[in-house]
Design a protein around this motif. Structure first.
Motif, PDB file in Angstrom:
ATOM      1  N   ALA A 574       0.839  -1.207   0.000  1.00  0.00           N
ATOM      2  CA  ALA A 574       0.000   0.000   0.000  1.00  0.00           C
ATOM      3  C   ALA A 574       0.867   1.248   0.000  1.00  0.00           C
ATOM      4  CB  ALA A 574      -0.927  -0.005   1.205  1.00  0.00           C
ATOM      5  N   ALA A 575       1.909   1.240   0.853  1.00  0.00           N
ATOM      6  CA  ALA A 575       2.828   2.378   0.882  1.00  0.00           C
ATOM      7  C   ALA A 575       3.607   2.492  -0.423  1.00  0.00           C
ATOM      8  CB  ALA A 575       3.782   2.237   2.069  1.00  0.00           C
ATOM      9  N   ALA A 576       4.008   1.338  -0.980  1.00  0.00           N
ATOM     10  CA  ALA A 576       4.753   1.355  -2.244  1.00  0.00           C
ATOM     11  C   ALA A 576       3.882   1.873  -3.384  1.00  0.00           C
ATOM     12  CB  ALA A 576       5.264  -0.055  -2.562  1.00  0.00           C
ATOM     13  N   LEU A 577       2.614   1.513  -3.384  1.00  0.00           N
ATOM     14  CA  LEU A 577       1.712   1.981  -4.436  1.00  0.00           C
ATOM     15  C   LEU A 577       1.520   3.487  -4.344  1.00  0.00           C
ATOM     16  CD1 LEU A 577      -0.272   1.556  -6.740  1.00  0.00           C
ATOM     17  CD2 LEU A 577      -2.007   0.890  -5.062  1.00  0.00           C
ATOM     18  N   ARG A 578       1.339   3.970  -3.136  1.00  0.00           N
ATOM     19  CA  ARG A 578       1.172   5.427  -2.991  1.00  0.00           C
ATOM     20  C   ARG A 578       2.442   6.150  -3.418  1.00  0.00           C
ATOM     21  NH1 ARG A 578       1.701   9.209   1.247  1.00  0.00           N
ATOM     22  NH2 ARG A 578       2.319   7.535   2.686  1.00  0.00           N
ATOM     23  N   GLN A 579       3.595   5.602  -3.063  1.00  0.00           N
ATOM     24  CA  GLN A 579       4.862   6.228  -3.456  1.00  0.00           C
ATOM     25  C   GLN A 579       5.019   6.219  -4.977  1.00  0.00           C
ATOM     26  OE1 GLN A 579       8.260   4.456  -1.577  1.00  0.00           O
ATOM     27  NE2 GLN A 579       9.741   5.839  -2.546  1.00  0.00           N
ATOM     28  N   ALA A 580       4.614   5.126  -5.619  1.00  0.00           N
ATOM     29  CA  ALA A 580       4.719   5.043  -7.081  1.00  0.00           C
ATOM     30  C   ALA A 580       3.781   6.047  -7.752  1.00  0.00           C
ATOM     31  CB  ALA A 580       4.393   3.623  -7.536  1.00  0.00           C
ATOM     32  N   LEU A 581       2.605   6.230  -7.189  1.00  0.00           N
ATOM     33  CA  LEU A 581       1.672   7.210  -7.739  1.00  0.00           C
ATOM     34  C   LEU A 581       2.222   8.627  -7.601  1.00  0.00           C
ATOM     35  CD1 LEU A 581      -1.671   5.705  -6.391  1.00  0.00           C
ATOM     36  CD2 LEU A 581      -1.030   5.913  -8.800  1.00  0.00           C
ATOM     37  N   ARG A 582       2.810   8.923  -6.438  1.00  0.00           N
ATOM     38  CA  ARG A 582       3.396  10.253  -6.238  1.00  0.00           C
ATOM     39  C   ARG A 582       4.577  10.460  -7.187  1.00  0.00           C
ATOM     40  NH1 ARG A 582      -0.128  13.319  -4.103  1.00  0.00           N
ATOM     41  NH2 ARG A 582       1.565  14.793  -3.723  1.00  0.00           N
ATOM     42  N   ASP A 586       5.375  13.353 -10.249  1.00  0.00           N
ATOM     43  CA  ASP A 586       6.606  14.129 -10.392  1.00  0.00           C
ATOM     44  C   ASP A 586       7.275  13.868 -11.751  1.00  0.00           C
ATOM     45  OD1 ASP A 586       8.693  15.851  -9.453  1.00  0.00           O
ATOM     46  OD2 ASP A 586       9.928  14.068  -9.117  1.00  0.00           O
ATOM     47  N   ASP A 587       7.377  12.588 -12.116  1.00  0.00           N
ATOM     48  CA  ASP A 587       8.102  12.229 -13.330  1.00  0.00           C
ATOM     49  C   ASP A 587       7.394  12.691 -14.595  1.00  0.00           C
ATOM     50  OD1 ASP A 587       9.884  11.028 -11.635  1.00  0.00           O
ATOM     51  OD2 ASP A 587       9.115   8.983 -11.966  1.00  0.00           O
ATOM     52  N   GLU A 588       6.063  12.688 -14.587  1.00  0.00           N
ATOM     53  CA  GLU A 588       5.305  13.025 -15.791  1.00  0.00           C
ATOM     54  C   GLU A 588       4.561  14.348 -15.626  1.00  0.00           C
ATOM     55  OE1 GLU A 588       2.896   9.722 -17.043  1.00  0.00           O
ATOM     56  OE2 GLU A 588       4.374   8.250 -16.350  1.00  0.00           O
TER      57      GLU A 588
END
Length: 942
Positions: A574-582, A586-588
């Motif tokens: 869950a934390a990894a998914l939120r970090q990937a979304l954030r 930033d990246d795009e």
């Protein structure tokens, strides 16, 4: 001339009107003849002749029927006048339509026919102005079996034989809603203060505006001056200006704080959030704000009502329900009435807004609530209705409003989870009903690891899992498109959804009881259930049993550790998914459109609030079981929850010992100015004798039990001291009220209690509010006294009987001067019934707090601070008595009697009543006589 009703399919004659009282019924035909029937005769005719009624659930209950075919006049009103208020009574309908008000049951039956005739005439008169969608909607409802279908189609000029429209014609109301546009970000607020003279001047302007002049309130200006001190610029971070303002009943505190709040908002370009505990007060404040903005269009841009998402209609849920109506035409009836409301509503608020509460009872409250977002399943910008969404529109309006009227729970939950929907925080708050802050914070900052909560998290993550009819959409639907070209998002999502399958699934209650548990969480809950059943010392309780956590039963700590491992397997992805979304944000940043950015922001907030924070709290609770020493900050316990004896939930509960500590940290300290106000902030225990006279105007000196006010509002956790202000009530309670304690009624004898209510209500000639500490006692008394009261022309209404919600019941009680109302806590606090409609309050028992494990812990902590053994119970009970007594006198010319039927009311609790009020311990016969004589001398028939 009265327009007759077209015969329903298969009916042999025009339907009559049926009005049912507690003892008899009136049956009126279109020829003007009225028959008086017994309930038995009315039941027989009703099941055969499909009469016209007003509020079908209440009518069926009085007849003792679960169902019978009928035309409900309220449904016709909802179609003809959507999003329009009326009381769900024949008198209420007559008043809304400007018809003569009936004065007897027979007249009500005739009036009911006049009501439907007038409504059908209205529909016919407007038929040429209605869009084609209205005709399509009426046809869909008619073919769905709506009893009013043929009559409405005739009024619209459509033949009932017209084929049903195809698809969603008429129900697709979302297509005709306006689309909101994003505004530029709000500019930072300025820091101009509101000086006390400015507050007094603004108050004078408000009192002179709009409608009838406000009742003179001498201390109101002093109150506005005191409250203005919270609207000065903050001098140090973490040290807001906090004003604790106790305003006696009748001061007029709403306009008193609106004056400086509205002035500050205008001067500084930012909203002030006014938070309340009850929806009733939200509505009252909204009405008072008509004086600030008499023009409705201006008010709409300047004043916004904010509530949690679960209060608003979700257009996606409605569309999915409408799709099912294609194959199940009967569903088109309730959905059609809602479609009419959607086309006219101000903001889509289904709970306390402009959706009549009685409509929920007619459609089915559970069915209605499924159309809201109760489980955090919103897909935000991924929803095709996002640009028309009522919630999103309200959020954007609130950013640019002057006044936002919210509730305590919304403020606390959003502040505790990092800010409002756009990560912004208001800098100025007014907390009305401040005596409820403790309870609101207690709920907001608690954690419950239960079967229902864990199963809900599974549903939020995995969706419906094949259950037909469920609208649970699951996380994959919210994230799938974002994961298509992002390996990090896709991988974290897969891992999270796989781990979610270890949470309790459907039928978990059955497995806990028979021992066939699946997974570590269910095993833990089964052992919790076993410990509660083994150790609870309570007698069989219809509403739940509980036990202490320690010492833990054999195997329970090991089960808790296994459960922790399961929850950690959820937390990591869950934390990894939120970090990937954030990271995607930033990246795009240069490629993402606004809708996609909003969607990512929404899903990220949901993952944090709905998943991560909850999992972290549960893990901390479970790990605490490994220690033999309980936490000093929290109270933990195990419990089985029940509804009327049926087991519905089981789990571990954790509450802060003092929930005002997290409230102060999360809400108050980040703010710049906070007002906490109520008529009952302080508690005078009688320890300092004689009682202190409430000061007039601003009082910063030490007064009795301000320490209680500071403890119950969180002020004692602040670095800088709060400003204390007390403004006395302008009412002469010694002259206007009496308190009677009846000493010869057996509190455990329902026959004696019911007889006492009956005789006191008759002595007051109505206008009585009966307050109960238990729903079962309320129902028993209602069943015994409804008929004798109605025989004297006194209607009796009650909570938990007949399907009407508390707010609607209070509205009826307020409008009908001779009616009486039975209720519990919901009608004790925050209810404004001025005038003779409320002239008597009767309490069945002393409202002691429930002696559960959480209460025990707080009582011990209060005693450890140096208070006497029962001081905590006494304080809470005095607050309840003060709040109830405060309902009795709302205007300068009000008079009333407060009666306690429990002879065990201790003298030390009498300080709950204003100084000088005559208090007598007398027998029931004397209490009846005293009530009658006092109210007669006050100038009204009794």
């Amino acid at each position: 001339m009265m327009q007759s009703l077209p015969p329903a399919g298969g009916a042999r004659s025009q339907p009559a009107a049926l009005v049912v009282t507690a003892s008899t019924a009136a049956w009126a035909g279109w020829d003007g003849a009225v028959e008086t029937l017994t309930h038995s005769a009315a039941r027989a005719r009703a099941t055969l002749e499909m009469p016209v009624v007003c509020h079908f659930p209440a009518t069926a209950l009085r007849l003792g029927l679960e169902d019978f075919p009928a035309h409900d006049a309220l449904e016709l009103f909802a179609f003809a006048r959507p999003a329009t208020f009326c009381l769900p009574t024949v008198r209420g309908l007559a008043e809304a339509l400007d018809l003569p008000l009936p004065t007897s049951t027979e007249a009500e039956a005739r009036t009911l026919l006049a009501v439907i005739s007038a409504l059908l005439d209205e529909i016919a008169d407007r038929a040429h102005r209605e869009p084609p969608e209205t005709q399509a909607l009426a046809l869909a409802m008619h073919h769905g079996g709506w009893p009013w279908g043929a009559a409405v189609l005739q009024a619209l000029g459509i033949a009932p034989q017209t084929p049903r429209p195809r698809g969603l014609a008429g129900l697709d109301v979302w297509k005709r809603l306006p689309i909101w546009e994003d505004d530029p970000p709000a500019t930072p607020p300025a820091s101009h203060p509101v000086e006390p003279p400015e507050a007094r001047s603004r108050l004078a302007q408000l009192l002179a505006r709009g409608g009838a002049p406000a009742e003179p309130r001498p201390t109101q200006s002093d109150y506005a001056s005191a409250v203005s001190l919270a609207f000065r610029p903050r001098e140090r971070e973490g040290e807001p200006h906090v004003v604790l303002a106790e305003a006696g009943t009748g001061v007029g505190k709403t306009l008193g704080y609106v004056a400086p709040a509205s002035l500050w908002a205008e001067k500084n370009g930012a909203p002030v959030w006014i938070a309340t505990f009850t929806r009733n007060l939200q509505r009252q404040i909204d009405n008072e704000l008509d004086r600030l903005h008499p023009d409705r269009i201006t008010k709409r841009s300047k004043v916004v009502i904010r509530k949690g998402r679960e209060n608003y209609l979700c257009l996606l849920n409605f569309e999915e329900a409408a799709q099912r109506a294609i194959t199940n035409p009967a569903n088109a009836v309730g959905l059609g009435l809602l479609a009419r409301w959607i086309s006219a509503t101000r903001d889509g608020d289904m709970v306390g807004g402009d959706l009549p509460a009685w409509l929920g009872a007619l459609i089915g409250r559970s069915r209605l609530m499924r159309l809201a977002d109760h489980r955090g399943e919103c897909i935000y910008a991924g929803c095709e209705h996002y640009r028309r969404c009522f919630v999103e529109r309200t959020i954007r309006r609130a950013r640019h409003a002057d006044i936002v009227v919210a509730n305590h729970a919304l403020v606390m939950m959003q502040a505790a989870t990092g800010g409002l929907d756009d990560n912004a925080r208001p800098s100025r708050y007014v907390f009305d009903e401040g005596h409820h802050l403790f309870d609101a914070a207690d709920g907001a900052f608690a954690a419950h690891l239960t079967g229902i909560e864990t199963a809900d998290l599974r549903r939020w993550l995995l969706g419906a899992e094949g259950r037909r009819g469920s609208r649970a959409r699951g996380l994959e639907r919210r994230v799938a498109e974002l994961a298509e070209d992002d390996a990090a998002i896709a991988g974290a999502l897969r891992t999270l959804l796989a781990a979610a399958r270890e949470l309790p699934a459907a039928n978990w209650q059955t497995r806990l009881a028979d021992g066939t548990v699946l997974g570590a969480p269910e095993e833990f809950l089964a052992l919790v259930r076993q410990q509660v059943l083994a150790r609870s010392t309570a007698d069989e309780n219809a509403y739940g049993i509980e036990c202490d956590v320690r010492p833990t039963a054999p195997g329970l700590v090991g089960a808790a550790q296994s459960c922790v491992e399961t929850l950690e397997r959820l937390l990591r992805p869950a934390a990894a998914l939120r970090q990937a979304l954030r990271a995607k944000l930033d990246d795009e940043a240069a490629e993402l459109d606004t809708a996609t950015r909003n969607r990512i922001e929404g899903v990220s907030r949901s993952l944090l609030n709905r998943c991560e924070l909850q999992l972290r709290a549960w893990i901390a609770m479970l790990r605490a079981l490994e220690s033999d020493t309980p936490s000093e900050a929290f109270v933990d316990w195990f419990a089985i929850a029940r509804i009327e004896g049926r087991e519905i939930d089981v789990g571990m509960y954790r509450h802060y010992l003092d929930p005002m500590e997290p409230f102060a940290e999360a809400v108050v300290k980040p703010a710049h100015g906070v007002v906490v106000t109520s008529a009952t902030l302080r508690d005078w225990s009688g320890a300092n004798d004689p009682p202190p006279a409430p000061p007039i105007g601003v009082a910063t000196q030490e007064a009795a039990d301000w320490q209680v006010a500071e403890a119950r509002t969180g002020a004692r956790h602040l670095t800088a001291p709060a400003i204390r202000a007390a403004v006395a009530s302008p009412f002469d309670y010694a002259t206007q009220t009496r308190v009677l304690v009846v000493r010869d009624v057996g509190r455990d004898s329902l026959e004696q209690v019911a007889a006492a209510y009956r005789e006191l209500f008759l002595a007051a000639d109505g206008g009585g509010l009966g307050l109960f500490t238990a729903i079962g006692r309320l129902r028993a008394v209602h069943g015994r006294i409804a008929e004798p009261l109605e025989a004297h022309g006194i209607p009796l209404y009650a909570q938990h009987i007949g399907g009407m919600d508390a707010a609607t019941l209070v509205d009826i009680f307020r409008a009908e001067e001779r009616s009486c109302l039975l209720g519990t806590d919901a009608v004790r606090d925050g209810v404004d019934v001025p005038g003779r409609s409320l002239r008597l309050i009767v309490f069945d028992r002393v409202p002691w707090p429930r002696p559960d494990i959480l209460h025990r812990a707080r009582k011990l902590a209060y005693r450890a601070e140096g208070h006497p053994p029962n001081a905590y119970d006494d304080m809470l009970t005095r607050f309840r008595l003060k709040q109830a007594f405060g309902r009795l006198v709302r205007r300068a010319d009000d008079h009333g009697v407060f009666v306690m039927l429990d002879n065990r009311l201790p003298s030390r609790l009498m300080t709950a009543f204003p100084a000088g009020v005559p208090i007598h311990r007398i027998g029931l016969a004397d209490a009846v006589r005293e009530t009658r004589l006092f109210l007669e001398s006050a100038g009204g028939p009794a």
